[in-house]
Design a protein around this motif. Structure first.
Motif, PDB file in Angstrom:
ATOM      1  N   MET A   1      -3.826   9.373   7.554  1.00 30.67           N
ATOM      2  CA  MET A   1      -3.835   8.043   8.131  1.00 30.67           C
ATOM      3  C   MET A   1      -4.700   7.011   7.032  1.00 30.67           C
ATOM      4  N   ILE A   2      -4.284   5.930   6.789  1.00 29.02           N
ATOM      5  CA  ILE A   2      -5.031   4.954   6.216  1.00 29.02           C
ATOM      6  C   ILE A   2      -5.435   3.842   7.037  1.00 29.02           C
ATOM      7  N   ASP A   3      -6.351   3.325   6.747  1.00 26.62           N
ATOM      8  CA  ASP A   3      -7.012   2.053   7.579  1.00 26.62           C
ATOM      9  C   ASP A   3      -6.860   1.087   6.431  1.00 26.62           C
TER      10      ASP A   3
ATOM     11  N   ALA B   1       0.919  -1.253  -0.213  1.00 25.64           N
ATOM     12  CA  ALA B   1       0.070   0.018   0.035  1.00 25.64           C
ATOM     13  C   ALA B   1       0.782   1.394  -0.023  1.00 25.64           C
ATOM     14  N   MET B   2       0.176   2.455  -0.134  1.00 26.70           N
ATOM     15  CA  MET B   2       0.978   3.651  -0.428  1.00 26.70           C
ATOM     16  C   MET B   2       0.159   4.987  -0.119  1.00 26.70           C
ATOM     17  N   PHE B   3       0.336   5.772   0.541  1.00 27.10           N
ATOM     18  CA  PHE B   3      -0.400   6.909   0.312  1.00 27.10           C
ATOM     19  C   PHE B   3       0.440   8.411   0.562  1.00 27.10           C
ATOM     20  N   ASP B   4      -0.282   9.309  -0.033  1.00 30.15           N
ATOM     21  CA  ASP B   4       0.517  10.613  -0.460  1.00 30.15           C
ATOM     22  C   ASP B   4       0.238  11.908   0.461  1.00 30.15           C
ATOM     23  N   HIS B   5       1.327  12.493   0.877  1.00 28.00           N
ATOM     24  CA  HIS B   5       1.220  13.833   1.450  1.00 28.00           C
ATOM     25  C   HIS B   5       1.398  14.856   0.303  1.00 28.00           C
ATOM     26  N   GLU B   6       1.228  16.297   0.797  1.00 30.59           N
ATOM     27  CA  GLU B   6       1.435  17.248   0.211  1.00 30.59           C
ATOM     28  C   GLU B   6       2.829  17.707   0.360  1.00 30.59           C
TER      29      GLU B   6
ATOM     30  N   SER C   1      -6.914   3.341   0.404  1.00 27.38           N
ATOM     31  CA  SER C   1      -5.397   3.796  -0.264  1.00 27.38           C
ATOM     32  C   SER C   1      -5.064   5.280  -0.537  1.00 27.38           C
ATOM     33  N   THR C   2      -6.248   5.897   0.262  1.00 26.81           N
ATOM     34  CA  THR C   2      -5.976   7.337   0.337  1.00 26.81           C
ATOM     35  C   THR C   2      -5.852   7.825   1.577  1.00 26.81           C
ATOM     36  N   GLY C   3      -4.885   8.633   1.996  1.00 23.63           N
ATOM     37  CA  GLY C   3      -4.948   9.133   3.374  1.00 23.63           C
ATOM     38  C   GLY C   3      -6.019  10.067   3.690  1.00 23.63           C
ATOM     39  N   THR C   4      -6.523   9.813   4.939  1.00 29.49           N
ATOM     40  CA  THR C   4      -7.320  10.863   5.395  1.00 29.49           C
ATOM     41  C   THR C   4      -6.662  11.774   6.451  1.00 29.49           C
ATOM     42  N   GLN C   5      -6.778  13.118   6.426  1.00 30.88           N
ATOM     43  CA  GLN C   5      -6.404  14.073   7.154  1.00 30.88           C
ATOM     44  C   GLN C   5      -6.726  13.737   8.754  1.00 30.88           C
ATOM     45  N   VAL C   6      -5.946  13.721   9.673  1.00 33.53           N
ATOM     46  CA  VAL C   6      -6.332  13.354  11.189  1.00 33.53           C
ATOM     47  C   VAL C   6      -5.949  14.405  12.066  1.00 33.53           C
TER      48      VAL C   6
END
Length: 358
Positions: free
Chosen positions: A101-103, A70-75, A109-114
Motif C-alpha cells: 500500500m502507498i499513502d 504515482a507508481m509502486f512496485d511489487h515483486e 512512493s514505495t509500497g509498504t507491505q500490509v
C-alpha cells in the motif's frame, strides 16, 4: 443479439449499438497485460494493476486526458488493486503473495507491505470496519483463505478458510462475496466476518470468473467463463428475482456457438445498471431490473480483462490487453495493451422507465 434478455429486433439493435469514437486512450499505459482498474471514490484518479509488477495511479482530466501521478512496485505480477474510501491510499496484491500500500496523502512512493499469504493473492479490497471508522483490507488467495487486515497491525485480524482457491471477491457496505474454484460462492456479513452467512454453488454451470456486489448490497452479479451472467439476491425473500442470461457469444453457425469468458462486471454508481466485458473484446450495459440490454459496443480489438466506472459514472474505463483466454499461442508482441476512457452519456446507462402493470 436475439436471446439476450429476450429477442431483439433490427430497429432495437440500431438503437442499442454504442459508439466508441469518442473514447480516449490513457497516456503511458503499463508495459504488460492489465489485471485491474479502480477509480478513486473521492477524485478523478485511476489505479491500474498490471503484470509488469506495478500499480500506477493516473489523474484523469475532464476531457479524458491523463497524467501519471504515482507508481509502486511489487515483486511479481499485480493481480488486484483498490482505493481506501477517503481516496488517500491505494493497495495492490498479487503473485508475490503480498499486498502493498502507498499513502498518497503522505506523498509515499514505495509500497509498504500490509498483508501476506502462503500463495498468490488474487484479490484485495478496502472496507470500513463495521461499528468503527477504521479502514481495513480483505485479501483472497489461491491458498484457499481470505484474511482481514488492520493496517496498524502486521498480522491478520482473522483468517477464514474457504473450500477452494479464491478467484474473485467484492465488497459493498457490509456485504462481502467470495467466488472460488469449483463454483463455490460464499456470502459474508461483515458484522460477523469470521463465518459464512451463506454458501451456495454458482447458478452458472462453469467456472466463476468474477463477482460484483450491487450498489445497495442486496445481492451480486456473477460472470462465468461460458458467456453467462447471473443476478443473485442475498435473501431468500428476493429469490424470485434471481435470473441468469447469455452474453459475450458469437451468433450460432452450423449448430456451433463460440462462447467467451465474462471477465469484468461493473455497476454504475448512480443508476445501479451494470456493464459486462469479456474475452470477445466487447462490453455491454444492462438494466438488470428490466432485464434489458441498454447498449452493446463494437469489438475494441482485443480482450477486455478489467473495467471500472468513476465516482459519478460519467467515465467508463476499460482495459484492452491479452487475458490468456486462448493460451500461449494467441499471445503476440503486436497485441494491444491500453486503457480506454469511454465518456458515458445520459441515455447509455439510465435504466428503462418502469411500466406499472394494471
Amino acid at each position: 443479439m436475439a436471446g439476450l434478455f429476450g429477442a431483439a429486433t433490427t430497429t432495437s439493435q440500431a438503437n442499442t449499438l454504442g459508439d466508441l469514437s469518442k473514447d480516449v486512450a490513457l497516456t503511458s499505459p503499463p508495459s504488460d497485460s492489465i489485471s485491474d482498474l479502480r477509480f478513486s471514490p473521492q477524485s478523478e484518479h485511476l489505479a491500474v494493476a498490471s503484470w509488469d509488477n506495478k500499480v500506477r495511479i493516473y489523474e484523469i482530466t475532464s476531457n479524458g486526458g491523463s497524467e501519471g501521478k504515482a507508481m509502486f512496485d511489487h515483486e511479481g505480477p499485480v493481480l488486484s488493486c483498490d482505493w481506501s474510501s477517503d481516496g488517500r491510499r491505494v493497495v495492490g496484491a498479487g503473485a508475490d503473495k503480498a499486498a502493498r500500500m502507498i499513502d498518497l496523502g503522505a506523498g509515499q512512493s514505495t509500497g509498504t507491505q500490509v498483508a501476506v499469504h502462503d500463495q498468490p493473492i488474487r484479490c484485495v479490497r478496502f472496507f470500513d470496519a463495521p461499528n468503527s471508522n477504521a479502514q481495513m483490507i480483505v485479501t483472497g488467495s489461491w491458498d484457499k483463505t481470505i484474511k482481514y487486515w488492520d493496517l496498524r497491525a502486521s498480522t491478520a485480524v482473522a483468517t477464514v478458510q474457504c473450500q477452494e482457491r479464491v478467484y474473485t471477491l467484492d465488497v459493498k457496505k457490509n456485504l462481502l462475496v467470495v467466488g472460488t474454484a469449483d463454483r463455490y460462492i460464499n456470502v459474508i456479513n461483515l458484522n460477523d466476518p469470521a463465518k459464512f452467512y451463506k454458501t451456495l454453488q454458482s447458478p452458472l454451470k462453469w467456472q466463476t470468473r468474477v463477482v460484483s456486489c450491487f450498489p445497495d448490497a442486496s445481492g451480486f452479479a456473477v460472470g462465468s467463463i461460458e458467456g453467462r451472467c447471473a443476478i443473485q439476491y442475498v435473501e431468500e425473500k428476493d429469490a424470485s428475482s434471481n435470473f441468469s442470461f447469455k452474453c459475450h457469444r458469437d451468433p450460432p453457425q452450423n449448430n456451433m456457438t463460440n462462447v467467451y469468458s465474462v471477465n469484468a462486471i461493473s455497476f454504475h454508481p448512480v443508476h445501479g445498471t451494470f456493464s459486462t466485458a469479456g474475452s470477445d473484446g466487447t462490453f455491454h450495459f444492462w438494466d438488470g431490473v428490466a432485464k434489458h440490454r441498454l447498449k452493446g459496443y463494437p469489438t475494441v480489438g482485443g480482450t477486455i480483462p478489467a473495467t471500472a466506472f468513476n465516482k459519478d459514472g460519467s467515465i467508463f474505463a476499460y482495459a484492452v490487453s491479452y487475458d490468456w483466454s486462448k493460451g500461449y499461442s494467441s499471445n503476440n508482441p503486436q497485441y494491444p495493451n491500453k486503457v480506454m476512457m469511454h465518456p458515458v452519456t445520459a441515455e447509455e446507462c439510465k435504466p428503462r422507465p418502469s411500466v406499472k402493470k394494471r
